[in-house]
Design a protein around this motif. Structure first.
Motif, mmCIF file in Angstrom:
data_model
loop_
_atom_site.group_PDB
_atom_site.id
_atom_site.type_symbol
_atom_site.label_atom_id
_atom_site.label_comp_id
_atom_site.label_asym_id
_atom_site.label_seq_id
_atom_site.Cartn_x
_atom_site.Cartn_y
_atom_site.Cartn_z
ATOM 1 N N GLN A 87 -1.174 1.737 -5.477
ATOM 2 C CA GLN A 87 -0.582 0.813 -4.215
ATOM 3 C C GLN A 87 -1.704 0.196 -2.768
ATOM 4 O O GLN A 87 -1.462 -1.054 -2.844
ATOM 5 C CB GLN A 87 0.070 1.513 -2.935
ATOM 6 C CG GLN A 87 1.816 2.156 -3.557
ATOM 7 C CD GLN A 87 1.968 2.882 -2.682
ATOM 8 O OE1 GLN A 87 1.595 4.360 -2.502
ATOM 9 N NE2 GLN A 87 3.897 3.778 -3.467
ATOM 10 N N ILE A 88 -2.896 1.240 -2.969
ATOM 11 C CA ILE A 88 -3.884 0.272 -2.815
ATOM 12 C C ILE A 88 -4.562 -0.749 -3.176
ATOM 13 O O ILE A 88 -4.438 -2.248 -2.729
ATOM 14 C CB ILE A 88 -4.629 1.213 -2.094
ATOM 15 C CG1 ILE A 88 -4.625 1.842 -0.657
ATOM 16 C CG2 ILE A 88 -6.202 0.461 -1.430
ATOM 17 C CD1 ILE A 88 -5.058 3.570 -0.307
ATOM 18 N N THR A 89 -4.774 -0.434 -4.607
ATOM 19 C CA THR A 89 -5.071 -1.638 -5.039
ATOM 20 C C THR A 89 -4.342 -2.575 -5.863
ATOM 21 O O THR A 89 -4.880 -3.748 -5.732
ATOM 22 C CB THR A 89 -5.630 -1.097 -6.811
ATOM 23 O OG1 THR A 89 -6.533 0.211 -6.981
ATOM 24 C CG2 THR A 89 -5.707 -1.804 -7.467
ATOM 25 N N GLY A 90 -2.906 -1.801 -5.435
ATOM 26 C CA GLY A 90 -1.915 -3.566 -5.706
ATOM 27 C C GLY A 90 -1.682 -4.794 -4.988
ATOM 28 O O GLY A 90 -1.705 -6.239 -4.763
ATOM 29 N N LEU A 91 -1.883 -4.230 -2.922
ATOM 30 C CA LEU A 91 -2.429 -4.611 -1.956
ATOM 31 C C LEU A 91 -3.432 -5.781 -2.460
ATOM 32 O O LEU A 91 -3.874 -6.132 -1.726
ATOM 33 C CB LEU A 91 -1.994 -3.820 -0.652
ATOM 34 C CG LEU A 91 -0.949 -2.771 -0.255
ATOM 35 C CD1 LEU A 91 -0.904 -1.845 0.494
ATOM 36 C CD2 LEU A 91 0.407 -4.263 0.102
ATOM 37 N N ARG A 92 -4.732 -4.772 -2.884
ATOM 38 C CA ARG A 92 -5.968 -5.828 -2.486
ATOM 39 C C ARG A 92 -5.167 -6.753 -3.831
ATOM 40 O O ARG A 92 -5.837 -7.852 -3.060
ATOM 41 C CB ARG A 92 -7.263 -4.799 -3.692
ATOM 42 C CG ARG A 92 -7.719 -3.786 -1.918
ATOM 43 C CD ARG A 92 -8.929 -2.692 -2.766
ATOM 44 N NE ARG A 92 -9.826 -2.734 -1.955
ATOM 45 C CZ ARG A 92 -10.441 -4.334 -1.604
ATOM 46 N NH1 ARG A 92 -10.969 -4.961 -2.522
ATOM 47 N NH2 ARG A 92 -11.226 -3.488 -1.161
ATOM 48 N N GLN A 93 -5.385 -6.648 -5.112
ATOM 49 C CA GLN A 93 -4.856 -7.549 -5.884
ATOM 50 C C GLN A 93 -3.480 -8.522 -5.737
ATOM 51 O O GLN A 93 -4.400 -10.016 -5.523
ATOM 52 C CB GLN A 93 -3.925 -7.113 -6.872
ATOM 53 C CG GLN A 93 -4.230 -7.685 -8.177
ATOM 54 C CD GLN A 93 -5.192 -8.338 -8.955
ATOM 55 O OE1 GLN A 93 -6.258 -7.878 -8.555
ATOM 56 N NE2 GLN A 93 -5.067 -9.583 -9.350
ATOM 57 N N TRP A 94 -3.052 -8.221 -4.677
ATOM 58 C CA TRP A 94 -2.177 -9.187 -3.865
ATOM 59 C C TRP A 94 -2.444 -9.688 -3.786
ATOM 60 O O TRP A 94 -2.517 -11.368 -2.904
ATOM 61 C CB TRP A 94 -0.527 -9.180 -3.112
ATOM 62 C CG TRP A 94 0.224 -9.355 -2.920
ATOM 63 C CD1 TRP A 94 0.369 -10.101 -3.130
ATOM 64 C CD2 TRP A 94 -0.180 -10.059 -0.800
ATOM 65 N NE1 TRP A 94 1.452 -11.279 -2.416
ATOM 66 C CE2 TRP A 94 1.563 -10.958 -0.748
ATOM 67 C CE3 TRP A 94 -0.291 -8.741 -0.052
ATOM 68 C CZ2 TRP A 94 1.566 -11.263 0.227
ATOM 69 C CZ3 TRP A 94 0.200 -8.963 1.021
ATOM 70 C CH2 TRP A 94 1.092 -10.407 1.833
ATOM 71 N N ILE A 95 -3.213 -10.227 -2.834
ATOM 72 C CA ILE A 95 -4.467 -10.733 -1.413
ATOM 73 C C ILE A 95 -5.313 -11.166 -2.306
ATOM 74 O O ILE A 95 -6.081 -12.991 -1.973
ATOM 75 C CB ILE A 95 -4.410 -9.495 -0.138
ATOM 76 C CG1 ILE A 95 -3.813 -8.914 1.047
ATOM 77 C CG2 ILE A 95 -6.185 -10.413 0.717
ATOM 78 C CD1 ILE A 95 -4.580 -8.456 1.221
ATOM 79 N N LYS A 96 -5.930 -10.679 -3.268
ATOM 80 C CA LYS A 96 -6.903 -11.321 -4.178
ATOM 81 C C LYS A 96 -6.163 -12.563 -4.508
ATOM 82 O O LYS A 96 -6.897 -13.420 -4.942
ATOM 83 C CB LYS A 96 -7.726 -10.385 -5.106
ATOM 84 C CG LYS A 96 -8.812 -11.130 -5.621
ATOM 85 C CD LYS A 96 -8.767 -9.493 -6.833
ATOM 86 C CE LYS A 96 -10.561 -10.136 -7.590
ATOM 87 N NZ LYS A 96 -10.600 -9.219 -8.732
ATOM 88 N N GLU A 97 -4.634 -12.542 -5.041
ATOM 89 C CA GLU A 97 -4.039 -13.808 -5.518
ATOM 90 C C GLU A 97 -4.176 -14.636 -4.357
ATOM 91 O O GLU A 97 -3.123 -15.580 -5.282
ATOM 92 C CB GLU A 97 -3.132 -13.063 -6.744
ATOM 93 C CG GLU A 97 -3.467 -11.878 -7.640
ATOM 94 C CD GLU A 97 -2.790 -11.500 -8.438
ATOM 95 O OE1 GLU A 97 -1.403 -11.288 -7.461
ATOM 96 O OE2 GLU A 97 -2.466 -10.363 -9.004
ATOM 97 N N GLY A 98 -4.709 -14.714 -3.476
ATOM 98 C CA GLY A 98 -3.669 -15.813 -2.345
ATOM 99 C C GLY A 98 -2.711 -15.040 -1.586
ATOM 100 O O GLY A 98 -2.878 -15.598 -0.316
ATOM 101 N N ALA A 99 -2.543 -14.039 -1.409
ATOM 102 C CA ALA A 99 -1.276 -13.496 -0.733
ATOM 103 C C ALA A 99 0.453 -14.195 -0.981
ATOM 104 O O ALA A 99 0.659 -14.732 0.419
ATOM 105 C CB ALA A 99 -1.504 -13.400 0.624
ATOM 106 N N GLN A 100 0.296 -14.777 -1.932
ATOM 107 C CA GLN A 100 1.577 -15.641 -2.318
ATOM 108 C C GLN A 100 2.960 -15.269 -1.540
ATOM 109 O O GLN A 100 3.016 -13.382 -1.960
ATOM 110 C CB GLN A 100 1.733 -16.065 -3.586
ATOM 111 C CG GLN A 100 0.073 -16.768 -4.177
ATOM 112 C CD GLN A 100 0.767 -18.414 -2.968
ATOM 113 O OE1 GLN A 100 0.676 -19.069 -3.226
ATOM 114 N NE2 GLN A 100 -1.345 -18.252 -2.617
ATOM 115 N N ASN A 101 3.554 -15.993 -1.465
ATOM 116 C CA ASN A 101 5.747 -15.097 -1.361
ATOM 117 C C ASN A 101 6.205 -15.926 -2.208
ATOM 118 O O ASN A 101 6.891 -16.628 -1.877
ATOM 119 C CB ASN A 101 5.991 -16.213 -0.029
ATOM 120 C CG ASN A 101 7.409 -16.110 0.979
ATOM 121 O OD1 ASN A 101 7.664 -14.780 0.394
ATOM 122 N ND2 ASN A 101 7.811 -16.626 1.738
#
Length: 139
Positions: A124-138
């Motif tokens: 989950q931490i890696t997933g949140l990091r990845q989401w932010i890394k990918e631009g924190a898209q909606n």
């Protein structure tokens, strides 16, 4: 009367402390939180991030980081617009500059969530990091 005032002050302060500690204990379990499994890439906000927040401390009915806290301190995890409203909470493209990640990893002030609540796992931490890394898209 003065003594009664002191007693009320002491118990009032105690009551406030108890309320604060209980108010942030949403009814979640580790199993609820662990049901969210993030993919390695293409992390969808609606499929993974918001459900993770909803099962943790940020859902619509959350007393920790729900809609009420946005009105109080400008930070909430209940809807996308609130999540990204402050550039320092989530810095799209920069997980190491995001207070969300720093807090979850215990590198920014108080570790979140508090130790007595279920903790996010490594995925989950890696997933949140990845989401932010990918631009924190909606997405």
């Amino acid at each position: 009367m003065r003594i009664l005032g002191y007693i009320l002050l002491i118990f009032g302060g105690f009551g406030a402390a108890v309320w604060l500690s209980w108010s942030c204990k949403d009814q979640i379990t580790g199993a609820d939180l662990n049901a969210i499994v993030f993919p390695a890439k293409n992390v969808s906000y609606s499929k993974y991030v918001q459900p993770f927040f909803d099962r943790g401390c940020g859902g619509q009915n959350s007393s920790c980081h729900g809609p009420e806290t946005f009105n109080q301190n400008g930070f909430a995890l209940d809807v996308y617009d609130h999540v990204i409203a402050s550039i320092s909470v989530v810095s799209p493209g920069a997980p190491d500059a995001s207070e969300l990640i720093l807090s979850i990893e215990g590198r920014f002030g108080q570790k979140m969530p508090p130790a007595d609540l279920p903790q996010p796992n490594a995925n989950q931490i890696t997933g949140l990091r990845q989401w932010i890394k990918e631009g924190a898209q909606n997405n």
